[in-house]
Write a protein that holds these residues in place. Structure first.
Motif, PDB file in Angstrom:
ATOM      1  N   LYS A  99       0.953   3.238   7.676  1.00  0.00           N
ATOM      2  CA  LYS A  99       1.734   2.612   6.611  1.00  0.00           C
ATOM      3  C   LYS A  99       0.907   1.541   5.904  1.00  0.00           C
ATOM      4  N   MET A 100       0.194   0.731   6.676  1.00  0.00           N
ATOM      5  CA  MET A 100      -0.633  -0.320   6.076  1.00  0.00           C
ATOM      6  C   MET A 100      -1.731   0.279   5.209  1.00  0.00           C
ATOM      7  N   LYS A 101      -2.366   1.367   5.645  1.00  0.00           N
ATOM      8  CA  LYS A 101      -3.409   2.016   4.857  1.00  0.00           C
ATOM      9  C   LYS A 101      -2.851   2.523   3.539  1.00  0.00           C
ATOM     10  N   ILE A 102      -1.673   3.154   3.603  1.00  0.00           N
ATOM     11  CA  ILE A 102      -1.048   3.683   2.387  1.00  0.00           C
ATOM     12  C   ILE A 102      -0.692   2.547   1.440  1.00  0.00           C
ATOM     13  N   GLU A 103      -0.139   1.454   1.974  1.00  0.00           N
ATOM     14  CA  GLU A 103       0.211   0.314   1.127  1.00  0.00           C
ATOM     15  C   GLU A 103      -1.027  -0.287   0.477  1.00  0.00           C
ATOM     16  N   GLU A 104      -2.149  -0.358   1.210  1.00  0.00           N
ATOM     17  CA  GLU A 104      -3.383  -0.891   0.642  1.00  0.00           C
ATOM     18  C   GLU A 104      -3.890  -0.004  -0.492  1.00  0.00           C
ATOM     19  N   LYS A 105      -3.838   1.314  -0.302  1.00  0.00           N
ATOM     20  CA  LYS A 105      -4.257   2.234  -1.355  1.00  0.00           C
ATOM     21  C   LYS A 105      -3.388   2.083  -2.591  1.00  0.00           C
ATOM     22  N   LEU A 106      -2.081   1.971  -2.381  1.00  0.00           N
ATOM     23  CA  LEU A 106      -1.171   1.790  -3.515  1.00  0.00           C
ATOM     24  C   LEU A 106      -1.432   0.475  -4.232  1.00  0.00           C
ATOM     25  N   ALA A 107      -1.725  -0.566  -3.473  1.00  0.00           N
ATOM     26  CA  ALA A 107      -2.011  -1.868  -4.085  1.00  0.00           C
ATOM     27  C   ALA A 107      -3.289  -1.800  -4.909  1.00  0.00           C
ATOM     28  N   LEU A 108      -4.304  -1.075  -4.413  1.00  0.00           N
ATOM     29  CA  LEU A 108      -5.558  -0.940  -5.162  1.00  0.00           C
ATOM     30  C   LEU A 108      -5.346  -0.143  -6.437  1.00  0.00           C
ATOM     31  N   ARG A 109      -4.558   0.917  -6.370  1.00  0.00           N
ATOM     32  CA  ARG A 109      -4.280   1.736  -7.546  1.00  0.00           C
ATOM     33  C   ARG A 109      -3.525   0.940  -8.603  1.00  0.00           C
ATOM     34  N   SER A 110      -2.509   0.199  -8.163  1.00  0.00           N
ATOM     35  CA  SER A 110      -1.675  -0.504  -9.135  1.00  0.00           C
ATOM     36  C   SER A 110      -2.403  -1.685  -9.763  1.00  0.00           C
ATOM     37  N   SER A 111      -3.380  -2.265  -9.089  1.00  0.00           N
ATOM     38  CA  SER A 111      -4.115  -3.385  -9.670  1.00  0.00           C
ATOM     39  C   SER A 111      -5.466  -2.938 -10.227  1.00  0.00           C
TER      40      SER A 111
END
Length: 124
Positions: A99-111
């Motif tokens: 879950k943390m890995k997925i959230e980090e990827k999403l955060a990188l994509r959105s920013s």
């Protein structure tokens, strides 16, 4: 507040049970012992957890042994539950890491320069 030893607790629980067997109420028995009813209940619960009845004998369940290996079935069940608990903890840990890995990827994509903030609003 006075601390009682395990032996004192066991003997007082026995004494209370004897008093109640003679017809005294629980409150009267506790008054004779000099403890509150809540303390008496807590002590009885502790005695049960240690595998003793109020009369000091080992409970029938703990005394019975499994014919296969001589270990009481309660002990086997505790060991099984500990093993299952350990497995479940590992599974939860793995899922949290994913879950943390997925959230980090999403955060990188959105920013990552798309012009959108994390909430999907246009930046000025």
């Amino acid at each position: 507040m006075r601390r009682h030893s395990t032996d004192e607790i066991t003997s007082k629980v026995k004494q209370a049970e004897e008093l109640m067997a003679r017809g005294q109420s629980q409150a009267q028995a506790c008054k004779v012992l000099g403890v509150s009813v809540m303390t008496f209940h807590r002590w009885r619960k502790q005695e049960a957890a240690r595998g003793h009845h109020a009369n000091g004998t080992v409970t029938e369940l703990a005394a019975r042994t499994d014919d296969r290996d001589g270990i009481p079935p309660v002990r086997n069940r505790i060991d099984e539950l500990r093993l299952e608990n350990e497995r479940l903890r590992r599974i939860v840990t793995d899922l949290l890491l994913e879950k943390m890995k997925i959230e980090e990827k999403l955060a990188l994509r959105s920013s990552g320069g798309s012009g959108l903030s994390r909430r999907g609003e246009v930046q000025s």
